[in-house]
Write an enzyme that holds these catalytic residues in place. Structure first.
Site, mmCIF file in Angstrom:
data_model
loop_
_atom_site.group_PDB
_atom_site.id
_atom_site.type_symbol
_atom_site.label_atom_id
_atom_site.label_comp_id
_atom_site.label_asym_id
_atom_site.label_seq_id
_atom_site.Cartn_x
_atom_site.Cartn_y
_atom_site.Cartn_z
ATOM 1 N N GLU A 1 0.826 -1.201 0.000
ATOM 2 C CA GLU A 1 0.000 0.000 0.000
ATOM 3 C C GLU A 1 0.857 1.246 0.000
ATOM 4 O O GLU A 1 0.555 2.217 -0.676
ATOM 5 C CB GLU A 1 -0.937 -0.001 1.206
ATOM 6 N N ARG B 1 -7.048 2.145 14.501
ATOM 7 C CA ARG B 1 -7.923 0.991 14.297
ATOM 8 C C ARG B 1 -7.791 -0.005 15.438
ATOM 9 O O ARG B 1 -8.770 -0.632 15.840
ATOM 10 C CB ARG B 1 -7.637 0.311 12.952
ATOM 11 N N GLU C 1 -10.221 -8.715 5.243
ATOM 12 C CA GLU C 1 -9.531 -8.675 6.534
ATOM 13 C C GLU C 1 -10.299 -9.296 7.698
ATOM 14 O O GLU C 1 -9.682 -9.875 8.599
ATOM 15 C CB GLU C 1 -9.203 -7.214 6.881
#
Length: 1493
Positions: free
Chosen positions: A934, A1012, A1427
């Site tokens: 990413e 997160r 995920e």
């Protein structure tokens, strides 16, 4: 010295410069040829004086049409490079064998006289091999990078399984799964299950031949391994099943059969799983509704509208799409026909090998064909490196840069390869067996098995050797490696050397000066990787004794590694004991260990203490254990680390041997429970393939559109792109220090090397352009005055070839001034080394600063510190990039293996100084990514872009596996310091946590990962009062980055660890504790997001309990652990829920997607969108959406690649949002086009084909291209907001699931097996259930690796990453997956009948059936799934925790259990806290290796 018959273009060194001047006369007399002749996919090839540095893989990948064979690791550990070596058998006349080998290791010289078969040689998309077809159809290929290697390993197995005499396949599921044929292949995407299912179709389905049943001796049993019998007298070739030119030959055929089952669909419940139906048929058809689009002729030939129906061409998807019966796929395979295989080239039957010699100024290869030639060569040049399988040598060359200027390939010498075993009475009379030095280990394993089956106990040494060989490397390694090679390397962890020492084996060596001499094996290893063998000697035989008939003793061998399959030993051992005539006293005993010293070592003090003593009795056991502690008093600083564990293993293996010898000698009173090592059974399991919601195309189980290309090797990855004109290759110069000032960088030695063109470094771009970062711009592309981690890029050398570039990079001289380095979270906390990250979450009393008051009111406050290590992405395709500069305007094509085309474009623009509009960042597919590409892919594209601009030439780079692991970061290690308050009934009242992650030297996305983690630490539980604080630690490690789950798995792991601590402290059932604290609809998370009607955890949990038979199995586990027969094995079972928030939570702007749909006048459709394909099936799902929306066949949709010239400002494909964002954008574009086409459909009729509708619209000048766009509504939580009425949702929705896993743990070694796993996931209305199942299974296995075997370790003194390759870093293998692996998706067809129980009654009533997902507002009401399932791998961890708790209870351990992740064999064994663990404790301090959590 001039080499013979070399091309004129080769410049020959003079004799004075060549290191082996004495070899010149020998070359002139004996080695008169430099030609390597072989067959490649049935075509004859002759190479004259090839590059001596090339392996077989180097040659294969240099061919423009042979890109299917991949470079994955370079050390024979991943199998991506697997090809099949078809050659004459040396063991049976007129026979051929098929051996899977690692092309990345195999010497090019070794192919002479053989037939190499690559993935391209067995089939293509137009005519695939049944293996290729079945893996594609059963969804066994996701990213596809590993697939060709797996196909070739299975191909060797299938080719070898045909019994010519019996005309049947001698193949069983045991052969496929338990005999090690896939040990050398890794897959990071699929979870392995569908690959095994595809392979097993060759047992279960019609093979157009009789198939041996599981009850018969399968491959590896009575039938010889890797052998094909060929009757040369009756045919001219080695085609399996017969030659096509043989008039008497015919292929056996059996009619295809199909089983039809009547299913009462209306009565189905969620606890019933319906798998797809599978059979074989000669007639493969598919629905024209899905595939088979036709396209109109060119406009000029259709100006007369009456010709509009003319068809120009037609298309079809590569992999035929299964039909559906009431929502259940009906999968058809073409039958396997043995007579269609590649033959063994007839010319090779008559091929006569001759001595070869080739090379250049740096390296020369010899290939003698007789032992006399080899003896003569070694006499002339004793330091010549002997190479057999190159499984060790090539690793030394590639990674240690060992320089073997003279190498001799000796595997083709018959005298060193052929072992003659006596038969019948002669074998019974034999006192020993001579094993040829170069006999491949697979053949040796088979021979050991055969000898043991014939003479039993007399061959105990061979049975012990077979057991060790079985788990030596992967099958590809065992196919070429030899016992002599294992001996010569003198590795301290050699699996063979302890056995050879224990049984008093000897070796026979031969030299010109001494002739043949016999040397006792015991004295051969003298020091670390050093032997006493004469420099000019060659090992010819290994002499292993057979035990006398009345010998009263036992020989056993053991091994413990991080992972059972394809792993080096941590400790191995071989034990031999001989008792007196009365089976009483010890006459002799040998206790030989590997892994306990710098060489194989005997426990001499232990031997002395036991000689003459009574064996049967605990006194001998206790004396032996005590003496072993003295023999191996390892210190914490011992090389290799794990001092305590290694000592405990040494005692544990002796403990097991003591019990095993008692049982084998028939001594009474000894239990067998300590004897049996845990064995894994054949895997099974089902998917629930029933989908009542499937539509015409959306919802169907369509294989990935590129799956078949991936199975045939035709799918193109970055490094497969054909070489460009004048292309150069980059080699990175990296720091060898963790933190230091750069005093001087001397590029001159590199620039003087052959092929080197130049270099780039910090001076190649401006200071401003040298800084980048995904969130915060705080990281230099090139080190500038200071390096901050071991592996930081200083510059890049570029040269004409990749080998030259890498060699030049190593030649650059760098001077450092070392500075203090911070490595661990604890060190960062002590030094207050943090990046700025001030985010907190407060709920309840925390908002008002009253947490301490709440804790005072709690019945039981608990505190603890919990750690979880990082995880390497281990995508099979390492980072790679290719930049092609154009001649004007500074524009560039930037091919990059990236998830983030926009960021790649942005920073290439920055470093090259041109606008983003002139940079076309492109990617067709990635060989896995998992978040690792990413952001961390960006620098590599920039490096080659800078060089490409400088030289105005195309530039390419592909990282080696160790470079990729050193440079690109991994999942963040985390540490939680927590305090929880609970009531005596187990209700959680308050939670206070300080969270720390190890960011590395730059921020990258570490802050977002922390966010997160903080927003998932609640997991599925309502906690009224919460205070969470996150700290991002700055250390001198590589910059850690995004990884599947992005902090959420770590957060939920902390929660479940806290739950375990509560249950263990309060002594309450953990399942009841979890149930009691579950969220209910209307509750609020710590960030005030409301739990709405889309809350299915109760239903998922309920379904899992029923479908897994959880209550009964939980009781069975308790009974197993309580049994006195299971003192050294324990089981555990765990059932855990998960929820995962879908959206880019802390980067609101990324929650957007774009699509561009173009309909051409012939009816074909081009689709671009902002997503990238990395194996997750996004291209396929988006094509399904487009085909469904436009009412066309699936194959009418074509997505060529992802690129910034087509889609501007694309968000990264991450956060499991690819389908959500891009699917809605695709739908938007299609809706625009449908509206434009509506008048023409009304006119032509609803069944009009797109080619006709498009043509009509084109003639009316209608725009047939449309941009679609989507942004996620509702979300937008602002950190710090504590007002529930004001706070916007953090996440658009939650994907939920429940998993249940059962394990069995070996208390003596820490090894374990996952007996069963059941997963139930809520994915809404799936766009493609098969792809979603693949994501679920793959994520679970990856999560299982995170929590068990995958441990990252650094050198405690140099801060260098030590686990940077397949040899040291252990991801799960085919044999790691659960024995029973069941997966289903939540449906809402009927209510489950409830079987109530006190602890799982869901408050005494049925959970309501799941609501319709139509209110989700997502594409097709589906949910992201990439995920969310990963955390369910933690069910294995917490099941292991339960097993450890049972062991500690048995051992009377009272202290609370602290078990950090990963739960490696080391951690599990030491956590048992038995007497052996207590006896083997070592002092405190820092070992050689360390984790950084």
């Amino acid at each position: 010295m001039a080499l013979p018959s070399t091309p004129k273009s080769v410049s020959h060194p003079s004799s004075s410069t060549f290191p082996a001047e004495s070899l010149t006369p020998l070359i002139g007399l004996t080695y008169t040829s430099s030609d390597i002749t072989f067959y490649l996919n049935a075509k004859r090839v002759t190479l004259n004086n090839p590059n001596p540095h090339w392996t077989l893989l180097d040659y294969i990948r240099a061919q423009p049409t042979l890109k299917g064979t991949k470079l994955g690791c370079g050390e024979g550990g991943c199998g991506a490079c697997t090809v099949v070596l078809q050659t004459r058998s040396t063991r049976q006349r007129n026979s051929i064998v098929h051996r899977a080998i690692n092309a990345c290791l195999f010497p090019l010289v070794g192919v002479d006289g053989k037939h190499i078969i690559t993935i391209e040689g067995i089939g293509n998309v137009e005519n695939p091999h049944p293996l290729q077809e079945r893996i594609a159809k059963l969804h066994g290929s996701q990213c596809g990078f590993c697939t060709p290697g797996i196909v070739m390993s299975l191909y060797a197995l299938v080719r070898n399984s045909w019994d010519q005499e019996r005309k049947k396949f001698v193949l069983s599921e045991k052969d496929i799964e338990s005999e090690g044929h896939l040990d050398g292949n890794l897959c990071r995407c699929t979870g392995y299950k569908p690959i095994l299912e595809a392979a097993k179709t060759f047992v279960k389905e019609d093979l157009e031949g009789e198939v041996a049943e599981d009850g018969e001796e399968g491959y590896g049993g009575k039938v010889d391994e890797e052998r094909e019998l060929v009757q040369i007298s009756n045919r001219i070739c080695g085609r399996r099943g017969g030659c096509c030119q043989d008039p008497q030959f015919s292929c056996p055929t059996t009619p295809a059969t199909s089983v039809t089952t009547t299913i009462p669909f209306a009565k189905l419940s969620d606890s019933v799983s319906l798998p797809a139906r599978v059979d074989t048929t000669k007639k493969l058809q598919e629905s024209s509704v899905i595939s088979g689009a036709t396209y109109a002729k060119p406009i000029k030939s259709r100006e007369d509208r009456h010709n509009a129906m003319d068809i120009k061409t037609e298309s079809a998807v590569d992999t035929l799409i299964p039909a559906s019966d009431h929502g259940i796929p009906q999968i058809k395979f073409k039958p396997y026909t043995p007579c269609s295989e590649l033959i063994f080239p007839p010319a090779l039957w008559k091929y006569e090998s001759k001595p070869l010699c080739y090379g250049n100024e740096e390296k020369i290869w010899f290939r003698p064909t007789t032992l006399d030639q080899l003896v003569e060569l070694k006499s002339v040049y004793p330091s010549a490196k002997l190479v057999c399988g190159a499984t060790e040598v090539q690793v030394e060359v590639r990674f240690k840069h060992s320089d073997y200027s003279v190498a001799v390939y000796i595997a083709d010498i018959p005298e060193l390869r052929e072992t003659s075993v006596p038969s019948g009475p002669a074998l019974q009379r034999s006192t020993h067996i001579l094993i040829a030095a170069n006999m491949p280990l697979t053949e040796l394993e088979e021979m050991c098995k055969d000898v043991y089956s014939k003479i039993g106990r007399r061959a105990m040494a061979f049975e012990a050797l077979r057991k060790q060989i079985r788990y030596f490397g992967g099958r590809q390694v065992r196919n070429v490696a030899s016992l002599a090679g294992n001996i010569a390397t003198a590795s301290p962890i050699s699996d063979a050397n302890p056995i050879l020492t224990a049984v008093d084996a000897s070796i026979i060596v031969r030299s010109k000066s001494r002739g043949a001499i016999t040397i006792p094996f015991e004295g051969i290893p003298t020091a670390y990787r050093t032997t006493c063998l004469p420099a000019d000697a060659i090992i010819t035989y290994i002499r292993i004794p057979l035990i006398p008939v009345r010998w009263k003793g036992v020989i056993k061998a053991y091994k413990q590694a991080k992972r059972k399959e394809d792993d080096v030993a941590i400790v191995n051992a071989a034990f031999q004991i001989r008792l007196d005539e009365k089976y009483d006293l010890v006459e002799d005993i040998r206790l030989i260990y590997g892994g306990m010293a710098q060489t194989t070592k005997e426990a001499s003090k232990t031997r002395k203490s036991l000689l003459g003593k009574k064996w049967f009795g605990t006194e001998s056991l206790e004396a032996g254990l005590s003496a072993i502690c003295q023999d191996f008093d390892l210190q914490l600083s011992v090389p290799g680390g794990m001092a305590h564990y290694r000592k405990a293993l040494a005692l544990s293996l002796f403990f097991r041997f003591w019990h095993e010898s008692m049982a084998e000698l028939g001594l009474s009173g000894v239990g067998t429970e300590a004897i049996e090592e845990i064995q894994r059974r054949i895997s099974s399991g089902v998917r629930d393939d029933y989908n009542p919601h499937q539509q015409r195309i959306v919802g169907k189980q369509i294989p990935q559109l590129s799956a078949l290309k991936q199975c045939t090797g035709e799918a193109e990855f970055i490094d497969d792109i054909p070489k460009q004109d004048r292309e150069l290759f980059g080699g990175l110069v990296i720091s060898s220090k963790a933190h230091a000032k750069l005093i001087n960088v001397n590029w001159t030695p590199a620039l003087e090397m052959p092929g080197v063109i130049g270099y780039v470094d910090k001076s190649s771009i401006s200071k401003d352009a040298n800084i980048w970062g995904s969130v915060h711009k705080d990281e230099p592309f090139f080190a500038d005055g200071e390096v901050f981690y071991h592996g930081q890029v200083i510059g890049m050398v570029y040269a004409e070839t990749a080998l030259e570039a890498r060699a030049a990079a190593r030649a650059v001289k760098v001077e450092y001034e070392e500075l203090t380095a911070i490595r661990t979270i604890d060190e960062a906390i002590e030094a207050k080394s943090f990046f700025k990250h001030s985010k907190e979450l407060k709920k309840g009393a925390a908002i008002h600063g009253r947490m301490e008051e709440v804790f005072e009111e709690c019945d039981r406050p608990l505190t603890g510190t919990t750690r979880i290590g990082g995880q390497e992405h281990f995508y099979l395709e390492t980072n790679s990039a290719l930049v092609i500069p154009h001649g004007e305007d500074g524009s560039m094509e930037v091919w990059s293996s990236t998830q983030n085309t926009m960021e790649t474009q942005e920073f290439v623009s920055q470093v090259t100084g041109v606008p983003s509009s002139r940079i076309n960042a492109r990617v067709k597919r990635m060989g896995g990514a998992f978040g690792g590409k990413e952001s961390r892919s960006v620098p590599f594209a920039c490096y080659v872009a800078i060089a490409a601009k400088k030289e105005k030439r195309p530039m390419r780079i592909m990282l080696t596996r160790d470079e990729d692991m050193l440079l690109t970061g991994q999942r963040h290690p985390f540490q939680a310091r927590w305090k929880v308050g609970v009531s005596t009934e187990g209700k959680i009242i308050a939670l206070d946590v300080d969270l720390y992650n190890n960011a590395g030297f730059s921020q990258d996305m570490s802050g977002a990962v922390m966010d997160r983690c903080m927003t998932h630490i609640d997991s599925c539980y309502e906690i009224p009062n919460v205070f969470l604080r996150g700290y991002v630690c700055k250390t001198n490690l590589h910059s850690n980055t995004a990884f599947r789950g992005f902090g959420a798995p770590q957060g939920m792991y902390f929660t479940e660890t806290i739950m375990s601590n509560i249950a263990e402290t309060l002594n309450i059932d953990i399942d009841e504790l979890r149930r009691k604290n579950l969220y209910k609809v209307g509750d609020r998370t710590p960030f005030f997001q409301k739990i709405d009607d889309d809350w299915h955890i109760p239903a998922l949990r309920h379904q899992t309990i029923l479908s897994s038979d959880y209550e009964a199995r939980k009781k069975a586990v308790a009974d197993f652990n309580a049994s006195k027969f299971n003192r050294f094995k324990k089981r555990g079972i765990s059932l855990i829920p998960t929820k995962f928030g879908l959206s880019f939570a802390t980067a609101l702007h990324l929650n957007q997607g774009a699509a561009y749909v173009k309909i051409y006048h012939d009816g074909s459709i081009l689709l671009h969108h902002s997503g990238t394909e990395m194996g997750q099936g996004l291209y396929t799902k988006m094509a399904q959406v487009a085909a469904q929306e436009l009412g066309v066949e699936l194959d009418a949709i074509f997505t060529p690649e992802s690129q910034t010239y087509q889609i501007a400002n694309a968000s990264p494909t991450a956060a499991s949002s690819g389908s959500d964002l891009n699917g809605m954008a695709v739908k938007d574009a299609c809706s625009i086009l449908n509206e434009r086409l509506r008048p023409y459909r009304d006119k032509l009729g609803k069944d009009a084909m797109m080619k006709d509708v498009a043509h009509a619209a084109y003639l009316d000048r209608v725009n047939l291209a449309a941009n679609g766009f989507y942004k996620v509504p509702r979300i937008g939580y602002e950190w710090g907001c504590t007002d529930a009425d004001v706070a916007k949702p953090m996440y658009y929705y939650f994907t939920q699931g429940v998993g249940c896993s059962e394990v069995e743990l070996d208390l003596l070694t820490g090894g374990h097996v996952v007996r069963r796993t059941d997963l139930v996931m809520d994915v809404g209305h799936s766009i493609n259930p098969a792809i979603d199942y693949g994501q679920i299974e793959g994520a679970f296995v990856q999560g299982m690796g995170l929590f068990t075997t995958e441990e990252s370790l650094w050198n405690s003194s140099t801060s260098q990453l030590r686990t940077c390759g397949t040899g040291t870093y252990k991801i799960p293998t085919f044999s790691s997956i659960p024995e029973v692996f069941n997966v289903s998706l939540l449906r809402h067809d009927t209510l489950i009948p409830l079987k109530t129980s006190p602890s799982h009654s869901s408050q005494g009533k049925n959970p309501e059936p799941p609501k319709s997902w139509k209110s989700l507002g997502t594409i097709n009401s589906s949910k992201g799934i990439g995920e969310p399932p990963l955390f369910l791998g933690a069910t294995v961890f917490f099941a292991l925790r339960e097993a450890v708790l049972a062991a500690r209870k048995m051992n009377g351990v009272k202290e609370p259990l602290v078990l950090d992740s990963p739960a490696t064999a080391e951690r599990l064994r030491l956590a048992v806290e038995d007497e052996i663990v207590k006896m083997t404790k070592v002092g405190k301090g820092t070992g050689e290796l360390m984790g950084v959590a």
